[in-house]
Design a protein around this motif. Structure first.
Motif, short mmCIF file in Angstrom:
data_model
loop_
_atom_site.label_atom_id
_atom_site.label_comp_id
_atom_site.label_asym_id
_atom_site.label_seq_id
_atom_site.Cartn_x
_atom_site.Cartn_y
_atom_site.Cartn_z
N VAL A 150 0.86 -1.18 0.00
CA VAL A 150 0.00 0.00 0.00
C VAL A 150 0.89 1.23 0.00
N SER A 151 0.67 2.12 -0.96
CA SER A 151 1.54 3.29 -1.13
C SER A 151 0.72 4.54 -1.38
N LEU A 152 1.38 5.68 -1.19
CA LEU A 152 0.84 6.96 -1.60
C LEU A 152 1.65 7.48 -2.77
N ASP A 153 0.98 8.03 -3.76
CA ASP A 153 1.65 8.57 -4.93
C ASP A 153 2.07 10.01 -4.63
N SER A 154 3.39 10.21 -4.47
CA SER A 154 3.89 11.54 -4.14
C SER A 154 3.99 12.45 -5.35
#
Length: 378
Positions: A150-154
């Protein structure tokens, strides 16, 4: 420290890893279609501003089990989402990968979204709205077997969209691929640069941006496009302003060599000049209305990069073999002292060039497997 993953075009992983190391990333490890690394907040901002090859910089939130939809939902609910978004933030979820029970990306993304907003509803009595176009927070989930990252798109929109290219020709090169091709030639502004079929000008523009040390993300910062991390709750505006100011101080003003782009289409040359103007390098590039058959070297030595038509991308069916033979003849007869590079997705056509290759570099142009061919002209 953030654990990150830079998504890149297939075949550019090693080159992107080198770029990230130069930008100060730690623990750099190239993988399939991406590079994992660690960095602090300053480097996260710096990499988004300066990296020329990646598409997106994803910041890992958690790695969780996801055997089926219920397990996935519970796993996402087990993450405390309050530090990453409030009910006042909009969100979107993008899912990639699959396993036996989670094999539809839309359904997987919906499960993740439901888990996040249900947690918000339980905690705050309100929830984030979904915005699939320009969300404040873009959540990415990648499934591999029974586990998910699970990631956040910076980055927000893909980093290859620099923001300087308002007009594009037919089958244009992505800016990130053009930058990679320039890097593979090792051109550093010490000899002339020529693209004899420049289209909307992406190759000469990216060559100038690199050699003049202009950070590609500056164009996004100066428009409304921005970066994903700028709408995160922990966004440090003062830090970002320092990173941008430092980048502007590093820019060079002069090239000192000829950078030339040619094309036989006047309309597309107008587009190229417009793009060069938007990118701030118009004064450094000479665009000429010239058919390839009439091309002449602008200097005694230099680097030539050519992205000729090879059928697939433009959907053309005519026989291109005579043109490829013409390319080889012109390079041999007129470009002694030059190093030429040709990108092609058609091996049969490249044989018609009739020159001995000094190097063959496998590379992908979108989904098309290509070769970047190097020719030393003596």
């Amino acid at each position: 420290m953030f654990n990150c993953f830079a998504t890149v075009a297939r075949g550019l992983e090693e080159l992107a890893a080198t770029e990230l190391e130069h930008l100060g990333a730690d623990g750099v490890e190239p993988g399939f279609c991406g590079v994992s690394f660690r960095c602090d907040r300053t480097r996260l901002y710096t990499i988004n501003l300066w990296a020329r090859l990646p598409f997106r910089i994803l910041v890992t939130v958690a790695r969780v089990p996801c055997r089926d939809s219920r397990t996935l939902y519970r796993s996402i609910q087990g993450i405390d989402w309050e530090p990453y978004l409030s009910p006042g933030h909009t969100l979107a979820v993008k899912a990639t990968g699959k396993n036996d029970r989670l094999n539809h990306s839309h359904f997987t993304a919906l499960q993740v979204k439901n888990a996040v907003v249900d947690q918000q509803q339980d905690r705050f009595g309100e929830r984030s709205n979904v915005d699939t176009e320009i969300p404040d927070v873009q959540i990415n989930i990648h499934i591999n077997d029974n586990n998910a990252t699970v990631s956040l798109d910076s980055s927000g929109s893909s980093l290859h969209r620099r923001g300087y290219r308002p007009v594009m020709g037919t089958a244009p090169l992505k800016e990130s691929l053009a930058a990679a091709l320039v890097q593979l030639t090792n051109w550093s502004g010490d000899v002339a640069f020529l693209d004899p079929m420049c289209g909307s000008g992406t190759l000469p523009i990216e060559a100038c941006l690199q050699t003049l040390n202009i950070a590609p993300g500056l164009f996004r910062d100066e428009t409304s496009q921005g970066f994903g991390f700028q709408t995160w709750p922990d966004y440090d505006e003062a830090l970002w302003e320092n990173v941008v100011a430092a980048a502007k101080k590093r820019q060079r003003r002069e090239l000192g060599v000829d950078v030339v782009g040619c094309d036989r289409d006047l309309d597309i040359l107008t587009d190229a000049r417009t793009n060069a103007d938007y990118s701030g390098v118009a004064e450094h590039i000479e665009f000429n209305y010239t058919d390839f058959a009439d091309i002449e070297p602008p200097a005694d030595s230099g680097i030539l990069i050519c992205n000729p038509p090879y059928g697939e991308r433009l959907g053309k069916t005519e026989n291109l073999a005579p043109f490829y033979k013409l390319m080889g003849d012109i390079l041999k007869q007129r470009f002694k002292g030059w190093t030429a590079y040709i990108l092609s997705g058609n091996k049969a056509l490249t044989k018609c060039i009739g020159l001995r290759t000094a190097r063959k570099i496998p590379i992908y142009n979108g989904s098309i497997p290509c070769q970047f061919l190097k020719y030393e002209m003596y």
